[in-house]
Design an enzyme around this catalytic site. Sequence first.
Site, PDB file in Angstrom:
ATOM      1  N   LEU A  25       0.580 -27.893  21.901  1.00 37.63           N
ATOM      2  CA  LEU A  25       0.450 -28.296  20.499  1.00 37.63           C
ATOM      3  C   LEU A  25       0.198 -29.785  20.356  1.00 37.63           C
ATOM      4  O   LEU A  25      -0.412 -30.229  19.390  1.00 37.63           O
ATOM      5  CB  LEU A  25       1.721 -27.913  19.729  1.00 37.63           C
ATOM      6  CG  LEU A  25       2.032 -26.419  19.624  1.00 37.63           C
ATOM      7  CD1 LEU A  25       3.383 -26.215  18.943  1.00 37.63           C
ATOM      8  CD2 LEU A  25       0.930 -25.704  18.863  1.00 37.63           C
ATOM      9  N   ASP A 141      12.022 -43.052  10.981  1.00 39.48           N
ATOM     10  CA  ASP A 141      10.634 -42.789  11.375  1.00 39.48           C
ATOM     11  C   ASP A 141       9.976 -41.828  10.382  1.00 39.48           C
ATOM     12  O   ASP A 141       9.242 -40.924  10.770  1.00 39.48           O
ATOM     13  CB  ASP A 141      10.576 -42.216  12.792  1.00 39.48           C
ATOM     14  CG  ASP A 141       9.179 -42.346  13.413  1.00 39.48           C
ATOM     15  OD1 ASP A 141       8.362 -43.127  12.875  1.00 39.48           O
ATOM     16  OD2 ASP A 141       8.910 -41.674  14.422  1.00 39.48           O
TER      17      ASP A 141
END
EC number: 2.7.11.22
Length: 424
Positions: A25, A141
């Site tokens: 992925l 983040d």
Amino acid sequence: MASGDGGDDAGVKRVADRYLKREVLGEGTYGVVFKADDTKTGNTVAIKKIRLGKYKEGVNFTALREIKLLKELKDSNIIELIDAFPYKGNLHLVFEFMETDLEAVIRDRNIVLSPADTKSYIQMMLKGLAFCHKKWVLHRDMKPNNLLIGADGQLKLADFGLARIFGSPERNFTHQVFARWYRAPELLFGTKQYGSAVDIWAAGCIFAELLLRRPFLQGSSDIDQLGKIFAAFGTPKSSQWPDMVYLPDYVEYQFVSAPPLRSLFPMASDDALDLLSRMFTYDPKARITAQQALEHRYFLSVPAPTKPSQLPRPPPKGDSGNNKIPDLNLQDGPVVLSPPRKLRRVTAHEGMEVHMHRADRTEEHPSGARHMDDMSSQSSRIPMSVDVGAIFGTRPAPRPTLNSADKSRLKRKLDMDPEFGYTE
């Protein structure tokens, strides 16, 4: 969770054999993410395989931090860590599988987001943040590609590698967190003492990005990022942010008055603009909290948030369609006029004045470190909810990430928990 304690290699192998890896992925600095099948439950999962590396590199500590926090953060708007186990010199983290992320939604030009859709995404993001902050966890983040979306449309906060427990006013943290475009001004000015307000600023940037369908403030350096912020919201006065002048990397900027917020987001509702203004408050002590934001009238007014299962989603990977997004931001930053190591007075670059884009040249939405490609014609533009050319100019900047220098600094300075054997 599987640990492999006591040298039980056979037991660890049985755990590893439970998952049948499929396609890759994604791949990052520290490892690879696979799509996999859980043969025990029949569910699809995502496995993050982390290269542990040498002890001094600190990579394993980042992974341990993520494991520790996600064990405590069980919420419908936070990614679920299903399992964790070491195998063949790598650490494997098993997560629930999520089909896409918010960045893909923003970039997909075939998706039309209604005000109710935007409200739903922002509400789910804030619910996840509110739960983190209730548990005294900073995400650090926040950005669209760390907000994952499942098959049921549910949005979940992910990637807690930089997350941190907060609460002690004397505790110092690194300010080299967040991708630059989502950093709060106090981080850009070098503060090492901060709290949940840094996540709220980043959430405001994501809110703006959903409204504009492009990143809002695209600075090419920390000083340029501050210039972009001040051009959008005006240069802060000491009355607005009393502690600003005492921050370690404070830089004095030439005063610029704030344009009306309505001029930046002309299609947004009054309630949306009011919430944005509170999320973009300069003084972190006065910035709205995630819980307060959830109680804001924006979420109580019509239209009601779209149900997650009814939200539009991008097509499967490999069927990207036309997802190029025009970008009208200027790469040039403000100019430092006085010598370094002294109080620097910064004035806005003249290029931040009216500098409109040519109608036949628009740029691709930046992602990662890819270069921008010109779009074919003016007809490929999408409607923008703001004419920002007069404020931000025209040249695109690549989407920032924590670069190698940032990561090297983090390896040296990350404020890890003592139980992980790493102190600052």
